[in-house]
Design an enzyme around this catalytic site. Structure first.
Site, PDB file in Angstrom:
ATOM      1  N   GLY A   1       0.817  -1.138   0.078  1.00 29.10           N
ATOM      2  CA  GLY A   1      -0.027   0.000   0.112  1.00 29.10           C
ATOM      3  C   GLY A   1       0.701   1.223  -0.067  1.00 29.10           C
TER       4      GLY A   1
ATOM      5  N   GLY B   1       0.589   5.391   1.216  1.00 27.70           N
ATOM      6  CA  GLY B   1      -0.298   6.529   1.619  1.00 27.70           C
ATOM      7  C   GLY B   1       0.368   7.898   2.006  1.00 27.70           C
ATOM      8  N   GLY B   2      -0.100   8.968   2.572  1.00 26.79           N
ATOM      9  CA  GLY B   2       0.562  10.017   2.693  1.00 26.79           C
ATOM     10  C   GLY B   2       1.698   9.820   3.504  1.00 26.79           C
TER      11      GLY B   2
ATOM     12  CB  VAL C   1       2.106   0.152   3.926  1.00 31.21           C
ATOM     13  CG1 VAL C   1       2.094  -0.769   4.912  1.00 31.21           C
ATOM     14  CG2 VAL C   1       1.602   1.515   4.298  1.00 31.21           C
TER      15      VAL C   1
ATOM     16  CE  LYS D   1       1.588   4.252   8.049  1.00 24.24           C
ATOM     17  NZ  LYS D   1       0.432   4.597   8.966  1.00 24.24           N
TER      18      LYS D   1
ATOM     19  CG  ASP E   1      -7.372  11.511   9.624  1.00 23.21           C
ATOM     20  OD1 ASP E   1      -7.957  11.811   8.963  1.00 23.21           O
ATOM     21  OD2 ASP E   1      -6.190  11.059   9.108  1.00 23.21           O
TER      22      ASP E   1
END
Length: 890
Positions: A533, A535-536, A540, A555, A651
């Site tokens: 994955g 993300g911001g 990952v 991460k 969040d």
């Protein structure tokens, strides 16, 4: 007279007589065989060992050879280690015993017997229907022990039933031989380890009871007098168990050992005197007198064990210090292999008073999908539990026993350990070959070649690794983080942290600190094939740690990411302290060579969002979705009411709700989390607006006032997302449907909510359940926070909706519908006056990313048209984590 004489002879043959005071337990059966000896003899502890030249015990002595050790270390007693019986083929000892559980102790001293090469001895040992040892090498086993330890005792516990015979059989491996120096068999009380009033708890998701009945066999792996001196022989309770010191197994801060006490231990029916010698309960190891230092550390032990088995850990406690007299004096949590075994251990509360001993049994599984057996680490950690405001922020342990439990086929045998050294010339008694030169030189050549090859491989690996680091350093920016904020409730601070060095002040005492080498090995040097994955935060990776035993999600902060040190530190601060079954658990981190990496346990089913839409997997059933929502709501409820201080997630969204192998929901990503109001007369926290597009509380956005109701709003958006299986914001839809919240709320108020339900759920939701679910979701997304429910109200509303669904299924009112029954979460607890408080028993953690794997981030200040490119995977904005007012931040 002749009959009396024979009786006396048999009694002398089958029992041993000691000169010590009457023990607290007198065994029914006791056999001590000095194998290979021609006569009876006495060991240094005063016990009589009998020769094994007894036809009733060993009827086939012609198939074996008595022998004397060619060498004898000064520290090794002559009895029972000087003589041995050697077997070139299968050989069985037969002991007439009574029914019930027995200790079996096998004594081995690897030496040269009858000019045989001690390195070529490999064999199995069975006892009745159990396999005690497989392919066992006493030579390799002793090489892995301390330099001065040249013998080994293997202790087992089995229950004799069905017949009153105990058969111990030695089976040499082909072209090898077996040997044994001594055999000890001692009966024990029936309830010492079996069928206790309080069954062991399986350290798992729900801490269920683990049945240890009389069909289970044990191997004693470790038995420790924690904080005290070794105890063995007659100092035990009559069963001659050995309690070793715990010093060599301590990890990190060793804590303190309070002075031993001469108080009288008050044994009870639940903890009888033979449970452990009183010297174990009159010594202990604690964390120390400084509570703030204690909060920054764990009291930790690490043990090497065999994978592929269940392990029983018995922890012995006794508050023998005279000043400890009341409950809540010393309360602590117990963690086994990074899983919560006990959230609040209070010895006085358990035992009923000081000087009263008590023990607790826990079972942990070290069985993985990989069938290969190997040596792995087993962790035990204690940490003060301050939520109940105890008088002393400390932890205590008096004794510890660790047992391996047999596999389903009765096997207890594990692999031979890897020797730490081939020889030990510095020891008082060097390990040396005593066979002829022609016999020993091939083995030396093999060992030499092996060591040389390993050193060569290690050298090449290290060279390549440092070349990689050297190239990486030339391209990475020098990242320095200073003046990090210190939260009032966190007992440690992050100050002047330089990520280019390994001397970090990050909390390795609260979670594990990984080296960059470990991370690189787990991810194939950050190979793209390991990416699961993006993300911001960055990529990952899926990785494997601890010799293949633990699958993790890693991460790694991208240097170009808007996120950085603040979010990284915030995640560690919060997750290191929080323990809840519905919060993702942090395993550790890496802050070496400019890297900021977080390590979690792997969540096989990924994010909730990825399971709702744009997925190739079968759609989630309605009951699965309800249970997932309940789980996530419980996690948020704990943050708001169960933690020491209110925590606002800030969040909440479907990509930050992760699903483990049982589809259990866990709230993740605490990089934006904040503490709630810390003063009684304050209702909010004034702060810059952060969140994600489509989920941000409009009241928070307008007034910059953050409350726990901001999380409630975001969770309401998630509820509609679960019901409709569509994103919170979809700019490709008509104007009136772009915002899921507005569209779903409008349909609910118009009574047309059933028309926007996920097509996969059509006809599968009971109308009353849908009505209740819509009521909860709508109330969460109301414009004013004061009109929204608390997370406690949300939890119980969702549980009521689930009950409506299940009741209709049971009564048949939903007949003709198709239902998918998901895993349940067990019996729900009931809220206390202070809100729901649930403890964590499972440390499943995460990976999290957008469902399309792209780095699709933007700020809310950007136009909806610009973020519309997201559907074409061309948006490079920060749509998921956003700094609304300051696009340069997160």
């Amino acid at each position: 007279m002749l009959r009396l004489s024979l009786t006396i002879i048999v009694l002398l043959l089958l029992t041993s007589i000691t000169t010590y005071a009457t023990p607290v337990y007198i065994p029914t059966d006791r056999f001590l065989l000095n194998c290979g000896s021609l006569s009876n003899s006495t060991s240094p502890d005063g016990r009589n060992w009998l020769s094994d030249f007894e036809p009733k015990l060993a009827p086939n002595l012609s198939h074996s050879t008595p022998s004397i050790a060619a060498e004898q270390a000064p520290s090794i007693p002559l009895v029972p280690y000087m003589t041995a019986r050697v077997f070139n083929s299968q050989f069985t000892y037969t002991f007439p015993v009574s029914y019930g559980p027995k200790f079996i102790r096998l004594y081995f001293y690897p030496s040269s017997y009858s000019n045989l090469d001690k390195t070529r001895s490999y064999f199995a040992v069975t006892a009745n229907m159990y396999t005690l040892l497989t392919n066992f090498s006493a030579f390799l086993t002793t090489l892995s022990l301390q330099p001065t330890q040249f013998s080994v005792v293997k202790e087992f516990v089995i229950n004799v039933q069905g017949s009153q015979w105990l058969n111990i059989t030695f089976v040499p491996v082909t072209n090898s031989y077996a040997f044994i120096n001594g055999i000890e068999i001692i009966s024990m009380p029936n309830n010492l380890y079996y069928n206790n009033p309080s069954p062991p708890r399986l350290v798992s998701i729900d801490l269920t009871e683990f049945d240890v009945d009389f069909n289970v066999a044990f191997e004693t792996v470790y038995r420790l007098n924690v904080g005290g001196q070794s105890v063995s022989g007659p100092d035990d309770t009559g069963m001659f168990r050995s309690w070793l010191q715990d010093d060599q197994y301590l990890y990190g801060n060793s804590g303190q050992t309070p002075p031993k006490s001469n108080v009288t231990i008050q044994y009870t029916a639940e903890t009888p005197p033979y449970t452990a010698p009183d010297i174990v309960y009159r010594s202990s190891r604690t964390m120390g007198s400084d509570p703030y230092i204690n909060l920054q550390n764990n009291l930790s032990w690490i043990f090497q064990v065999d994978s592929g088995f269940y392990y029983l850990l018995r922890l012995h406690f006794c508050e023998y210090q005279l000043e400890v007299t009341k409950p809540n004096y010393r309360v602590f949590s117990i963690y086994i292999n990074n899983q919560t075994a006990e959230i609040s251990a209070d010895v006085i509360l358990w035992s009923g008073g000081s000087r009263i001993p008590v023990f607790r049994d826990y079972v942990v599984s070290l069985i993985s999908d990989n069938d290969e057996m190997k040596k792995v680490d087993l962790w035990l950690q204690l940490h003060p539990y301050v939520d109940v405001h105890p008088y002393n922020w400390d932890a205590i342990l008096n004794g510890l026993e660790i047992f391996k439990l047999n596999q389903s086929d009765g096997n207890l045998g594990g692999p031979n350990p890897e020797p730490s050294k081939v020889s030990n010339e510095s020891s008082p008694h060097p390990r040396k070959e005593t066979t002829s030169e022609s016999q020993s030189s091939p083995m030396r050549a093999i060992i030499g070649a092996t060591v040389g090859g390993v050193l060569a491989i290690v050298g090449v690996t290290v060279f390549c690794f440092f070349q990689i680091l050297r190239r990486r350093r030339s391209t990475n920016k020098d990242l320095r983080i200073t003046s990090a904020a210190k939260s009032s409730w966190v007992p440690f601070s992050f100050t002047s942290w330089q990520t280019k060095t390994s001397n970090s002040s990050l909390p390795s005492h609260l979670c594990r600190r990984f080296t960059l080498l470990e991370i690189r090995m787990a991810t194939g040097d950050f190979d793209e094939s390991f990416v699961i994955g993006t993300g911001g935060f960055g990529n990952v990776y899926k990785g494997v740690m601890d010799s293949g035993m633990t699958t993790v999600a890693i991460k790694r902060l991208d240097q170009a990411s808007n996120q950085g040190a603040k979010e990284f530190l915030n995640e560690i601060e919060l997750l290191s302290e929080l323990r809840h079954i519905h919060l993702v658990s942090l395993i550790g981190y890496c802050d070496e060579d400019g890297e900021m990496i977080l390590v979690y346990e792997y969540m096989p089913h990924g994010t909730l969002r990825s399971s709702l839409y744009k997925t190739r997997n079968p759609p989630l059933s309605w009951k699965q979705r309800l249970q997932i929502c309940i789980g996530a709501a419980r996690g948020l409820q704990y943050l708001h009411t169960g933690a020491k201080h209110m925590i606002i997630h800030r969040d909440v969204k479907s990509t930050n709700i992760l699903l483990n192998v049982k589809w259990m929901a866990k709230v993740s990503d605490f990089g934006l989390s904040r503490f709630g109001p810390t003063q009684f007369d304050h209702t909010h926290v004034t702060t810059a607006v952060k969140g994600s597009l489509g989920y941000v509380d409009p009241e928070y956005y307008r007034r910059r006032r953050l409350t726990e109701k901001s999380d409630v709003y975001s969770f309401g958006v998630v509820l509609f997302e679960v019901l409709c299986a569509r994103p919170a914001i979809d700019p490709n839809l008509p104007q009136e449907r772009i915002s899921l919240t507005e569209w779903a709320r409008r349909n609910y108020l118009n009574g047309t909510l059933d028309q926007i339900v996920d097509p996969n759920l059509k006809g599968k939701i009971i109308p009353d359940c849908l009505k209740k679910f819509g009521e909860i979701a709508e109330s969460c997304v109301r414009d004013r926070g004061i009109e929204r429910p608390t997370m406690t109200d949300v939890v119980w509303g969702l549980e009521f909706a689930l009950q409506l669904q299940e009741s209709a299924e049971k009564t048949g009112s939903g007949s003709g519908l198709v239902y998918v029954v998901a895993d349940s979460y067990g019996t729900p607890a009931r809220p206390s006056t202070s809100g729901w408080v649930t403890t964590s028993t499972e440390n499943d953690a995460l990976f999290g990313s957008d469902e399309d794997g792209s780095n699709t981030r933007s700020t809310i200040t950007r136009t909806e048209e610009s973020c519309g490119d997201r559907a074409n995977k061309s948006c490079d904005h920060d749509c998921v984590f956003s700094e609304i007012l300051d696009p340069k931040a997160r």
